[in-house]
Design a protein around this motif. Structure first.
Motif, short mmCIF file in Angstrom:
data_model
loop_
_atom_site.label_atom_id
_atom_site.label_comp_id
_atom_site.label_asym_id
_atom_site.label_seq_id
_atom_site.Cartn_x
_atom_site.Cartn_y
_atom_site.Cartn_z
N UNK A 322 60.59 -18.21 33.37
CA UNK A 322 59.45 -17.50 32.79
C UNK A 322 59.85 -16.95 31.43
N UNK A 323 58.92 -16.99 30.50
CA UNK A 323 59.09 -16.33 29.20
C UNK A 323 57.85 -15.48 28.96
N UNK A 324 58.07 -14.20 28.78
CA UNK A 324 56.98 -13.26 28.45
C UNK A 324 57.31 -12.58 27.13
N UNK A 325 56.34 -12.55 26.22
CA UNK A 325 56.51 -11.91 24.91
C UNK A 325 55.44 -10.84 24.76
N UNK A 326 55.86 -9.69 24.27
CA UNK A 326 54.93 -8.60 23.97
C UNK A 326 55.00 -8.30 22.47
N UNK A 327 54.10 -8.90 21.70
CA UNK A 327 54.13 -8.68 20.25
C UNK A 327 53.65 -7.27 19.89
N UNK A 328 54.08 -6.74 18.74
CA UNK A 328 53.62 -5.40 18.31
C UNK A 328 52.19 -5.47 17.79
N UNK A 329 51.24 -4.97 18.56
CA UNK A 329 49.82 -5.03 18.18
C UNK A 329 49.21 -3.64 18.04
N UNK A 330 50.05 -2.63 17.85
CA UNK A 330 49.54 -1.29 17.69
C UNK A 330 49.83 -0.41 18.89
N UNK A 331 49.79 0.92 18.69
CA UNK A 331 50.17 1.84 19.77
C UNK A 331 49.21 1.87 20.94
N UNK A 332 47.99 1.39 20.75
CA UNK A 332 46.98 1.48 21.82
C UNK A 332 46.91 0.24 22.70
N UNK A 333 47.70 -0.78 22.35
CA UNK A 333 47.64 -2.03 23.10
C UNK A 333 49.03 -2.44 23.56
N UNK A 334 49.09 -3.02 24.77
CA UNK A 334 50.28 -3.72 25.24
C UNK A 334 49.81 -5.13 25.61
N UNK A 335 50.15 -6.08 24.74
CA UNK A 335 49.72 -7.46 24.92
C UNK A 335 50.87 -8.28 25.50
N UNK A 336 50.59 -9.02 26.54
CA UNK A 336 51.59 -9.85 27.21
C UNK A 336 51.15 -11.31 27.13
N UNK A 337 52.02 -12.14 26.59
CA UNK A 337 51.75 -13.57 26.48
C UNK A 337 52.92 -14.30 27.10
N UNK A 338 52.65 -15.36 27.84
CA UNK A 338 53.79 -16.03 28.44
C UNK A 338 53.46 -17.31 29.16
N UNK A 339 54.54 -17.96 29.60
CA UNK A 339 54.46 -19.17 30.40
C UNK A 339 55.46 -19.04 31.54
#
Length: 678
Positions: A322-339
């Protein structure tokens, strides 16, 4: 090939990881902090209503086994009520919310992010999961599959390894219990190269108790003896100020004898995983793992007490990542992208015997197996808007079932009597989940969620029949994936410091649910089949309080679960092996220094052995306790008691022509021992 690959990984990965000294990393090495944990939980996690079991509770189990502690979460169940000392390993699937009796896990169980179910059977190797190696357990009932991957139709159980701060340099314990039982464990943890290495081992054995009631015993009846061991190596090394590498390897073997002399089962495994964690601006959680497992089981005839089936070899391999990435999208968001991806392959080799002849000749040789592959891509975001947190995600999975076959050869003539090759199948599955968490005040939080998920039938369900006297259950190569849709709403109250009360109402619908369906008039032949759907709805209550040296926790689940199968005799009935009520309560007294005491009461209402409700497993109440007395220099005397009221717990009940065949669970069991450094 498996024999050579895994030791190579065991030898090379820790050495390479720990060779990276802090001075080799960029930045100020004094700021490097190695935790050995994963990334922080996203803020929307509580929207899915999870229950947390902390390390102290994990250590305060009267049985010393993880499956007993998981019973603190009302609604958790295995296919049988037995624990991993007196149950066939292939029965040890984990399920939540009364979605139906099935030996495969409908709950996705993860250890440090790695799925731990057997690649062939789908059962959980509970005996290899020593509680003293763990930091915390988070149980989410429902919640969909989200970023976890396929399989989480009934929820997710996340286990995290103990951190360096929780692991003493050296710890050990030794216990002696009823029926000549012993339990010995030890752990050594040392700082090394800016990180640490932890090596632990455990050995359990016992003569076992009589699972067969006295009036059903015969000369061949024996106690449920068990003998198992596991060892675990974990290494954590810093790479930079915000990143680290984690490695884990586990070896285990578990041997049991059930009901009759010679009815022996064995399960073993060699697991390894490596995980990269980066807590920088771009957060990353990447892992890869391999599992090499095996299982064997001998079936003894209940009339002649000779061997009727030798499931002599069931090797399987699981590989994934598994690879999960959380890019910096601001203090109000936690974005998780992965495969993520998972591959499972396995074979079953079994020999049939004629138990009606004194020479007990071998009659047929059977070989079956196949492959599965699931790969997914996911995106999920948690958005904080003042007191409101919104969370939502979507994922797509491509699955395939390939190379399935079943072959039977006459042991005497070598003539092929059956030779089936099954068509390859593949498809896409889309799933998602949304949730909301609103902090109305410091004392009140409201939450709601809706979700979906799916589970592939295991290789075991597809290709391996099995026998538990007097019932034969056939495999079914045409099984379809189970698909879940669910919704829930709840409230979390914190009326005072240290006091938490939660309530959840849920509705879950499992379409194409896989069940063991009775297909013969005498009830002794079943087949795994997809039924139209199982609908489970109910209420879950949890409460906990900590006041000075005292703590109290309680959990209750009411689950109204119904099978919808128009035209079938079991239409409108509850699924097999699903209690309507389950409850657990623990009271503990644990001063910072001095003796401690913890007691646990559990209740499970009646449930049915089979889909047609012919046989009933009565309700049961059990009472456990554990007491510790420190005697100095890190040494404590420990006394443990399981089922202190000696409740009769029926784990299996099958009646044929008025003659019952019954199995019983753990009777009163007492332990005395000593621990150091724990």
């Amino acid at each position: 090939m498996k024999i050579f690959i895994l030791p190579a990984i065991l030898l090379s990965v820790p050495t390479a990881a720990l060779a990276q000294a802090p001075d080799d990393a960029p930045g100020d090495s004094s700021q490097i902090i190695v935790t050995g944990a994963g990334l922080d939980l996203p803020p929307g996690t509580p929207a899915y209503g999870s229950v947390v079991i902390d390390r102290q509770r994990l250590l305060d189990s009267a049985s010393g086994r993880i499956e007993s502690v998981l019973g603190d979460v009302a609604g958790f169940q295995q296919f049988r009520r037995s624990d991993s000392r007196s149950s066939n390993p292939s029965n040890q699937g984990a399920t939540l919310r009364a979605l139906g009796g099935n030996a495969s896990s409908r709950t996705l169980m993860l250890l440090d992010g790695v799925p731990i179910a057997d690649p062939f059977f789908g059962y959980i190797p509970f005996s290899a999961l020593a509680p003293e190696r763990l930091s915390v357990v988070r149980v989410t009932r429902g919640g969909g599959i989200g970023a976890f991957g396929a399989g989480a139709v009934a929820g997710t159980i996340e286990l995290a390894s103990a951190t360096r701060a929780q692991l003493p340099d050296f710890s050990a314990s030794a216990f002696y219990g009823s029926r000549d039982s012993t339990e010995v464990s030890a752990g050594l943890t040392q700082d090394l190269g800016g990180g640490y290495v932890s090596l632990s081992g455990r050995w359990d054995r016992g003569d076992g108790f009589q699972t067969t009631p006295g009036d059903q015993r015969v000369a061949a009846t024996v106690p449920a003896a068990y003998d198992g061991w596991s060892t675990n190596l974990r290494a954590v090394a810093p790479i930079a100020a915000t990143s680290e590498l984690q490695f884990r390897a586990t070896l285990f073997e578990d041997n049991r004898t059930l009901r009759f002399a010679g009815a022996d089962s064995m399960s073993q495994g060699q697991d390894a995983s490596i995980r990269y964690i980066n807590r920088g601006a771009w957060q990353v959680d990447a892992l890869a793992y391999i599992q090499a497992r095996n299982f064997s089981n001998i079936v003894i005839s209940s009339s002649t007490f000779r061997k009727s089936l030798d499931q002599r070899n069931t090797p399987s391999t699981g590989i994934g990542g598994k690879i999960e990435i959380r890019p910096p999208v601001g203090p109000d968001h936690v974005l998780r992208l992965g495969v993520d991806t998972r591959f499972a392959t396995g074979d079953m080799y079994e020999d049939a015997y004629n138990a009606n002849i004194a020479t007990n000749p071998r009659t047929f040789l059977r070989h079956a197996g196949g492959d599965q592959w699931t790969s997914g891509i996911f995106a999920e975001d948690d958005w904080t808007i003042g007191k409101l947190i919104l969370t939502g995600g979507v994922r797509g999975d491509r699955w395939s079932i390939r190379n399935g076959f079943y072959k039977e050869v006459n042991a005497t003539t070598s003539a092929v009597s059956k030779d089936f090759g099954y068509a390859d199948r593949s498809a896409w599955e889309m799933s998602g989940r949304v949730g909301a968490l609103y902090h109305a005040s410091d004392a009140i939080a409201l939450r709601a969620a809706a979700y979906s998920g799916f589970r592939l039938p295991t290789l075991n369900e597809l290709y391996r029949p099995f026998v538990v006297f007097p019932v034969t259950t056939r495999a079914n190569e045409a099984l379809k994936p189970e698909k879940l849709k669910g919704a829930e709403a709840g409230i979390d109250l914190t009326p005072a410091k240290g006091v938490i009360v939660s309530a959840t109402a849920f509705y879950n619908r499992l379409d194409d649910a896989i069940a063991n369906v009775t297909i013969s008039a005498d009830g002794n032949t079943r087949q795994r089949q997809n039924v139209n759907r199982v609908v489970a709805k109910g209420i879950e209550l949890t409460a906990s309080a900590h006041v000075d040296d005292f703590s109290v926790s309680a959990s209750y689940a009411y689950s109204h679960s119904i099978v919808h199968a128009p035209g079938a005799l079991f239409d409108g009935l509850s699924p097999a092996q699903t209690p309507r009520h389950a409850a657990s309560g623990t009271i503990a007294w644990a001063p910072a220094h001095g003796p401690s005491l913890s007691t646990t009461l559990r209740y499970t209402s009646k449930q049915y052995e089979d889909d047609l409700h012919k046989d009933v497993l009565p309700d049961a109440i059990t009472f456990d306790a554990i007491a510790r007395l420190p005697i100095g220099h890190g040494v404590s005397l420990v006394a443990r008691g399981e089922n202190l009221f000696d409740e009769r717990v029926v784990t299996r009940q099958v009646t044929t022509n008025g003659i019952p065949s019954t199995d019983l669970g753990t009777p009163r069991t007492l332990w005395i021992g000593v621990s150091f450094g724990g």
